[in-house]
Scaffold this motif. Structure first.
Motif: not given
Ligand code: ZN
Length: 387
Positions: A19-32
């Motif tokens: 997991x590289x990043x996530x929105x502050x509310x945790x609803x969206x995840x960004x993967x490598x």
């Protein structure tokens, strides 16, 4: 930048990612890296799970792909799984579209301008309104032949300047991802495809619709085509059963039954009008002339339309010196019919009475009718009977 694993392996169902990043509310995840296909090119996004959390949407943000998860994921490394039933279905519809579009070009020189992969049924829009069912059926037959030929489907990467012989020119520069169906089709596409035409399964086209200068063709591939054919069979079987006939005979039997029902309607209307003629005469015989020498009668129905009284009214007023007043309570409406020698012009008499009562309507000298508010019906009928 998210590495798109589905570009190189559209059969990858499970993968590991960071997991590289996530929105502050945790609803969206960004993967490598991801094997989740985002909604694009007419194909809906994948579903599945990331570290056990359900993936409900996948969005292509250009450089990165965003995964919307139903519950928060706290770990830095995640095991991911694609819902394979949904993905394979999408791959069948999408690759089936490539094949159908290629065949429409090969057989008729007709281009496809857009594609939509729907939940039940997919559509492709052909660039011309001049496509009939015969052409679509011919394309369907040819496409199913290509399925049986089990042609390889390959993905290659080619320089945009050098990539020739594409079904549709690409507006992108740099390196193109070219999807080719061996001997049939080459097109730049970033979607997910099956690796052999045989995996598309049966291709079934259905409804045609003219939309402006295009023709929209509905189609289904693979499991969807079989499920649809099953539903069609079940529906047709029930109709055949209702007609007590075989499936193949059903269209003729249904057409014959419709003809018979129409004929029976015609006979019934004829009998009703004959009956009304007798009733009109009988009514006339039983009505005593008033002081003005006219025979006036009224008929009132609790509900219906003036059509229900028309034949009787006309038959009654076909006799000399006759006035017929009809009323229907729901919806409130009145009719005035008069014989030619009565000296009463129905339309001229009825129209002002209707207006006065807050209604509207009119008609000819012999027959007029209109609607009134319910609470004025009696008053209008009385006025007509006192002519
Ligand atoms: Zn494609």
């Amino acid at each position: 930048m998210t590495e798109r694993l589905y570009y190189t392996d559209s059969y990858l169902r499970e993968f590991h990612a960071r997991v590289l990043d996530r929105t502050p509310d945790g609803a969206m995840l960004y993967l490598d890296r991801t094997a989740f296909y985002p909604t694009s090119g007419g194909q809906p996004h994948d579903t599945g799970s990331i570290a056990g959390a359900a993936v409900v949407d996948v969005v292509d943000e250009g450089e990165r792909i965003a995964h919307r998860v139903e519950s928060p994921v706290d770990t830095a490394e995640v095991d991911c799984r694609i819902d394979w039933t949904r993905r394979l279905d999408h791959m069948q519809q999408h690759t089936g579209q490539h094949l159908l579009s290629a065949v429409f070009i090969e057989q008729f020189g007709i281009e496809t301008i857009s594609f939509h992969l729907g939940q039940e049924i997919s559509t492709l829009d052909l660039e011309t309104p001049a496509v009939d069912m015969a052409k679509v059926v011919a394309a369907e037959r040819r496409a199913n032949e290509a399925v049986a030929e089990n042609r390889p489907i390959l993905v290659t990467y080619e320089d945009a300047g050098a990539a020739g012989d594409l079904r549709k020119p690409s507006d992108r520069g740099g390196t193109l991802r070219i999807v080719s169906i061996d001997g049939l089709d080459r097109i730049a596409c970033g979607g997910t495809h099956v690796r052999l035409t045989g995996e598309i399964g049966p291709i079934l086209t259905r409804r045609l619709e003219k939309i402006r200068n295009c023709t929209r063709v509905e189609f289904l591939c693979g499991g969807r085509a079989v499920r649809r054919a099953r539903a069609d069979y079940d529906a047709l079987s029930r109709i055949a059963q209702a007609f007590s006939t075989s499936l193949d005979e059903t269209p003729q039997v249904a057409a014959a039954q419709i003809d018979a029902a129409r004929e029976s309607d015609r006979t019934q209307r004829k009998l009703e009008s004959e009956l009304a003629r007798y009733q009109g005469r009988e009514l006339y015989e039983g009505a005593a002339p008033g002081a003005n020498g006219l025979r006036s009668v009224s008929r009132r129905l609790p509900k219906g339309t003036m059509e229900d009284l028309r034949a009787l009214a006309q038959s009654f007023t076909a006799q000399p010196k006759a006035v017929f007043v009809g009323a229907v309570e729901r919806p409130a409406s009145v009719m005035l019919a008069t014989s030619a020698d009565s000296g009463i012009e129905a339309g001229k008499i009825l129209q002002p009475l209707l207006l006065q009562a807050g209604g509207r309507g009119g008609g000819s000298a012999r027959l007029a009718q209109g609607s009134v508010p319910s609470d004025t019906l009696d008053q209008v009928v009385r006025a007509l009977l006192n002519l």
